[in-house]
Structure formats: C-alpha cells, structure tokens
Design an enzyme around this catalytic site. Structure first.
Site, PDB file in Angstrom:
ATOM      1  N   LEU A  98       0.874  -1.183   0.000  1.00 18.69           N
ATOM      2  CA  LEU A  98       0.000   0.000   0.000  1.00 18.69           C
ATOM      3  C   LEU A  98       0.903   1.222   0.000  1.00 18.69           C
ATOM      4  CD1 LEU A  98      -2.726   0.742   2.738  1.00 18.69           C
ATOM      5  CD2 LEU A  98      -0.701   2.158   2.562  1.00 18.69           C
ATOM      6  N   ASP A 142       0.225   5.695  -1.235  1.00 23.72           N
ATOM      7  CA  ASP A 142      -0.574   6.909  -0.981  1.00 23.72           C
ATOM      8  C   ASP A 142      -2.077   6.682  -0.777  1.00 23.72           C
ATOM      9  OD1 ASP A 142       1.861   7.565  -2.060  1.00 23.72           O
ATOM     10  OD2 ASP A 142       1.056   8.694  -3.744  1.00 23.72           O
ATOM     11  N   GLN A 186      -3.163   3.510  -3.141  1.00 24.45           N
ATOM     12  CA  GLN A 186      -2.277   2.916  -4.131  1.00 24.45           C
ATOM     13  C   GLN A 186      -1.941   1.499  -3.687  1.00 24.45           C
ATOM     14  OE1 GLN A 186      -0.286   4.607  -7.073  1.00 24.45           O
ATOM     15  NE2 GLN A 186      -2.457   5.103  -6.904  1.00 24.45           N
ATOM     16  N   TYR A 240      -1.915   5.766 -11.002  1.00 16.55           N
ATOM     17  CA  TYR A 240      -1.211   6.497  -9.945  1.00 16.55           C
ATOM     18  C   TYR A 240      -2.164   7.403  -9.162  1.00 16.55           C
ATOM     19  CZ  TYR A 240       3.631   5.075 -10.909  1.00 16.55           C
ATOM     20  OH  TYR A 240       4.809   4.383 -11.011  1.00 16.55           O
ATOM     21  N   SER A 241      -1.579   8.143  -8.225  1.00 16.63           N
ATOM     22  CA  SER A 241      -2.394   8.859  -7.245  1.00 16.63           C
ATOM     23  C   SER A 241      -3.306   9.928  -7.835  1.00 16.63           C
ATOM     24  CB  SER A 241      -1.478   9.502  -6.203  1.00 16.63           C
ATOM     25  OG  SER A 241      -1.018   8.494  -5.346  1.00 16.63           O
ATOM     26  N   ARG A 289       2.109  14.585 -12.052  1.00 16.69           N
ATOM     27  CA  ARG A 289       1.139  13.595 -11.553  1.00 16.69           C
ATOM     28  C   ARG A 289       0.435  14.046 -10.280  1.00 16.69           C
ATOM     29  NH1 ARG A 289       6.283  11.159 -11.192  1.00 16.69           N
ATOM     30  NH2 ARG A 289       7.162  11.273  -9.095  1.00 16.69           N
ATOM     31  N   ASP A 290      -0.542  13.225  -9.875  1.00 21.51           N
ATOM     32  CA  ASP A 290      -1.252  13.324  -8.601  1.00 21.51           C
ATOM     33  C   ASP A 290      -2.241  14.497  -8.534  1.00 21.51           C
ATOM     34  OD1 ASP A 290       0.611  11.324  -8.082  1.00 21.51           O
ATOM     35  OD2 ASP A 290       1.920  12.605  -6.883  1.00 21.51           O
ATOM     36  N   GLU A 333       5.480  15.911  -5.040  1.00 18.45           N
ATOM     37  CA  GLU A 333       4.441  14.915  -5.251  1.00 18.45           C
ATOM     38  C   GLU A 333       3.203  15.270  -4.428  1.00 18.45           C
ATOM     39  OE1 GLU A 333       6.822  11.216  -4.346  1.00 18.45           O
ATOM     40  OE2 GLU A 333       6.439  10.813  -6.461  1.00 18.45           O
TER      41      GLU A 333
HETATM   42  C1  FRU Z   1       4.008   9.168  -4.048  1.00 17.48           C
HETATM   43  C2  FRU Z   1       3.897   8.624  -5.456  1.00 17.48           C
HETATM   44  C3  FRU Z   1       3.041   9.497  -6.331  1.00 17.48           C
HETATM   45  C4  FRU Z   1       2.571   8.523  -7.382  1.00 17.48           C
HETATM   46  C5  FRU Z   1       2.380   7.262  -6.587  1.00 17.48           C
HETATM   47  C6  FRU Z   1       2.658   6.002  -7.324  1.00 17.48           C
HETATM   48  O1  FRU Z   1       4.322   8.196  -3.116  1.00 17.48           O
HETATM   49  O2  FRU Z   1       5.192   8.456  -6.014  1.00 17.48           O
HETATM   50  O3  FRU Z   1       3.696  10.625  -6.858  1.00 17.48           O
HETATM   51  O4  FRU Z   1       1.378   8.942  -7.990  1.00 17.48           O
HETATM   52  O5  FRU Z   1       3.254   7.361  -5.484  1.00 17.48           O
HETATM   53  O6  FRU Z   1       2.312   4.903  -6.565  1.00 17.48           O
END
Ligand code: FRU
Length: 490
Positions: free
Chosen positions: A45, A47, A63, A106-107, A167-168, A222
């Site tokens: 596990l 984020d 995640q 991803y997140s 991302r995110d 991030e």
């Molecule tokens: C942060 C991260 C995010 C990404 C995700 C991938 O821990 O690296 O930037 O979206 O984890 O699992």
C-alpha cells in the site's frame, strides 16, 4: 528478492490462485499485522487516494500493488466507512489495464459532481524505451459503487517547461469552476505545482504554475493538495530532494505545507510562510485531505516512505495508512488532532495520577500491545521526562521532553527489528511549553503521538516483539507530575 520487470508489472489477473493463496498465507503469518489501521490484504500500500464523502459514507482509496511488497503495477484499492473508524474493504476500484494507465493507476483525488463520484488520477505509462508518459484520467463511481473509466485521458500533454514528472491531481470546486493542482517538475529539475481549471470536470485548461516563493525547493513535488480554512490558503505537498537541516528533513522525502492568504486563482500568486513539516516521525508521506459533511478538514497519510525496506517485506506485504486527523489552524500553524470518532475504539480504561521521581516506573495496569494513552506531564523540575512504550527485555520506544533544549524526542533505536537506520533512529522537534501532553495510539507495529493537542505529531512504524508490552514513565534529575489514562484497543 530481486524483482524482474515482468514480476513488477504483472497484473493481478495474471497471477494464479495458488500464488495468491501462498502470498496470503505468508501475510497471515506476520506478527506485525495492524489491528485498527487500514492495511493491504497482500502486497504494498502507498498513498491515500480519492479521500471523500459520498452517498453517506467516507471513501478512502489507496495505491496498491497486490503481488508483493514492492512498488510494482499500481491499482486503486477502495475502502469505505460510516464513521472513519471501522473500514470495509470494498475491492479494486481502478485497474491499470488501458493504454493511458498501462504502467499504473497512480495517485489522485475524488469529488462529487452531478450525483456521482469523479475520481481523477494519473495514468502512468512507459514506452518501449521505458520513457515515462503520464496522462491525467477520470473514472466515475455511481451510487451503486460501480466505477467506470472514461475511454480517454482528460489531460494528455505535459505543458511546455515541465518534465514527465507530472502527476497526482487533487481537485476542488470554487464557485462554479473546478480546479486541480498537479505535482510537477520544471525542466530545470526543480519541483512545483501546476494549476488547471475546468467547467465540468472533463475539459481541463492549463492555468499555469502556482507562484510560490519556493523556486529551488527539491526536484519534484508529489501529491499536492490545496484547501482553505477560513481566510487561509494551505498548500500541502511532498517535496523530494531536500537536504537535512538541523532536526528537519531527516526522512528520505518530506511532507509538509505552506500557509498564507487564499490563493489568487487568476494570478496564481500564493504568498506564504515557510515550509513546515506535517509530521516529525519516521514514516509519513503523501497525505491527502477531504472536507467532510460536518465541515471538518480531515487528513490521512501513508505511514511509510518510498525506497525503504520494511521488516514486513519478508511476509509479502508493506505499509498502512495513518489514522484520520482533523486539521485546524492556529496562528498560521496547522493543528492536527485524531478525529473524535476514534473514541469508539476505547475499551477497558485505567487511570493514574502520581509524581514521577527520578528513575523509571511501571504502573499497575499500564501495559499492552494496542492501546490509546493520554499522559499529561506538569510541574516538572526534572531535566527530561517521558514514556517508554512497547517495553520488552531489550526493547523500548521512547517519547520524551528535554527541558534544557526544549525538544520533543522520539527514539526508536531499540524499538525492535531495525530498519532504515541509515536515516537515523532519533527524531526531534522544538516545542516551547510548560505542560506536555502525549496522546498516543499504539497499534501492533506503529505509534502515532500527538503532542499538546496537535501542535506536533510523530508517526512511526516500529517492529517490536509481541511480548514487548511494557509501559514505563520516567523522569531524570528531578520530578514531574503525571496524569495518565489508558484505554485498551482490541
Ligand atoms: C508518491 C507517489 C506518487 C505517485 C504514486 C505512485 O508516493 O510516487 O507521486 O502517484 O506514489 O504509486
């Protein structure tokens, strides 16, 4: 074990039943499975994602790589709760099976719109040369809980001036418009946050970079999260690439916030105070907040960090989420307290009021593997005082206050199975106070310690033996008055 690319990017539906059964068996043999934290059934596990309230329930996704304790092909796993305390495992919400998320869903975040829950996430992809190309995507959850992915990404390109580290997305609504902050890296390899807007959650327009005072502050930011509390704007993010500075930035990567007047959405100017770490412990990263129906801003974080081996790896799983915390603002500082619903976990209670004399004491009834403990220390003439948790023959986890240096200290040197020692085994932070209150949640393999009603928090994994259940209070070179209450949590 060294994982090959094939193993890392293996889909869950490519794994045989036997493989999963064997993995589950190993996980269930682990002595460090948590009791009251969200943890994966198998695998890794990281984020928290899509933290929201929809159709009468809290939803918290995370995640997930199901097939082992590594950062492989990421899914979104769905959990939900009516009370932020008891969580139900719902199952996979987003599978990374499309061209726009082939190397990981991803997140991202979630927001209710037109009666549905919109999940906005980053589709991570790699080409034959292993070059990364991120897409920002939408999946929609209906009231029955069914999640449907949109057939194509809503943001397909990276704006000029930024790299593939993009991302995110974290979404919110202001007036009639939707906004998203997205973590990014400038072409000069410094981190930042980009702002997008949309009239309908589907058509997104690049507004530009959020203008902070942090032009050279790590190489990648991030998991950004922007929200407002009263007249304050708060930007949380997890910068990578900061160097340790006295007691700060000791972990491999950081998580913290900048606070100021509300963000001007037109100009994207954000005037703010200096960056402050959200948590002073060893294991905290990539937090995400949500606004709940009671108007509370609630945060959950990943109780772990990237690129570090954890003692549970050998049992085929890794990491958990933190307990949910309510965030408020006092004098430009975020105050974090465990949500009041957690009182539901309280079982058998024991209390004591006493003076701790120089030395250490165990107090009748104060012991346990999983519990909540509130200890208030007052009238200290001792140089330092505090608590030893999860004490065994050779084990203890120490939280204390050093009066001379005015520092709170968490020491996990002897907490149990060692790990991540290259980043040190002691964490500290400055605190000016006459009274010291430690509000502690101890689970099988973690401690979360809220100091003075949320002024600071220390969150850490620890891996003690099951028999290490002692609690000791101590004072050095003097006395301190103690008022303590402990509830068993089972
Ligand atoms: C942060 C991260 C995010 C990404 C995700 C991938 O821990 O690296 O930037 O979206 O984890 O699992």
């Amino acid at each position: 074990m060294n994982w090959t690319k094939e193993q890392r990017y293996k889909r869950l539906d490519e794994a045989g039943e036997k493989e999963i059964q064997e993995l589950s068996k190993r996980v269930n043999e682990c002595p460090w499975r948590q009791k009251f934290h969200i943890q994966p059934e198998t695998g890794l596990l990281n984020d928290p994602n899509g933290f929201s309230f929809y159709e009468g329930e809290y939803h918290l996704f995370y995640q997930w790589f199901p097939l082992g304790p590594i950062h492989g092909l990421k899914y979104w796993y769905h959990t939900k709760s009516r009370d932020l305390v008891h969580w139900e495992n719902v199952g996979i919400a987003i599978e990374p099976h499309d061209y726009f998320d082939s190397h990981g869903a991803y997140s991202g975040s979630a927001l209710e719109h037109n009666g549905k829950l919109y999940l906005m996430y980053t589709g991570n992809t790699r080409d034959e040369k292993w070059v990364r190309n991120p897409y920002q995507c939408i999946a929609i959850m209906d009231p029955s809980g069914m999640v449907t992915k949109m057939g194509k990404p809503v943001i397909s390109n990276i704006p000029n001036g930024y790299t593939e580290h993009f991302r995110d997305p974290k979404v919110w609504k202001s007036g009639e418009s939707f906004y998203a902050v997205i973590g990014a890296q400038r072409s000069d390899e410094t981190g930042c946050v980009l702002l997008y807007s949309s009239p309908n959650m589907m058509d997104w327009k690049f507004e530009g970079e959020i203008n902070t005072g942090l032009m050279h502050f790590g190489y990648m930011w991030e998991c950004p999260d922007y929200f407002e509390i009263h007249d304050k704007g708060i930007l949380i993010f997890s910068p990578q690439g900061l160097h340790p500075k006295e007691d700060e930035f000791q972990n491999i990567y950081q998580s913290g916030y900048i606070i100021g007047n509300r963000l001007e959405l037109e100009e994207r100017n954000f005037e703010h105070d200096s960056f402050t770490e959200l948590d002073r412990g060893f294991d905290f990263y990539a937090p995400q907040t949500m606004l709940d129906p009671k108007g509370r801003r609630i945060l959950a974080g990943w109780m772990g960090l990237p690129e570090i081996d954890y003692p549970t790896d050998q049992y085929g799983w890794a990491h958990c989420l933190t307990l949910p915390r309510e965030i408020t603002v006092r004098e430009n500082k975020l105050i974090q307290t465990p949500v009041s619903e957690l009182k539901k976990l309280r079982g058998e209670k024991i209390a004591v009021e006493t003076i701790i004399t120089p030395g250490r004491v165990s107090i009748d009834g104060f012991h346990g593997e999983t519990y909540e403990l509130i200890a208030e220390f007052t009238d200290a003439d001792a140089d330092e005082f505090g608590i030893e948790l999860r004490v065994g023959e050779q084990e203890k986890t120490i939280i204390k206050y050093e009066k001379a240096t005015k520092k709170i200290v968490l020491d996990r040197t002897f907490s149990g199975q060692p790990f991540a020692e290259k980043f040190g085994t002691i964490r500290k932070c400055h605190l000016e106070a006459e009274k010291i209150k430690f509000h502690v949640f101890v689970d099988v393999s973690s401690v979360e310690i809220f100091i003075n009603d949320g002024e600071e928090v220390f969150t850490s994994r620890i891996f003690p033996k099951k028999e290490s259940t002692g609690i000791r209070f101590f004072a050095k070179e003097g006395h301190v008055h103690l008022n303590a209450v402990k509830w068993a949590v089972s």
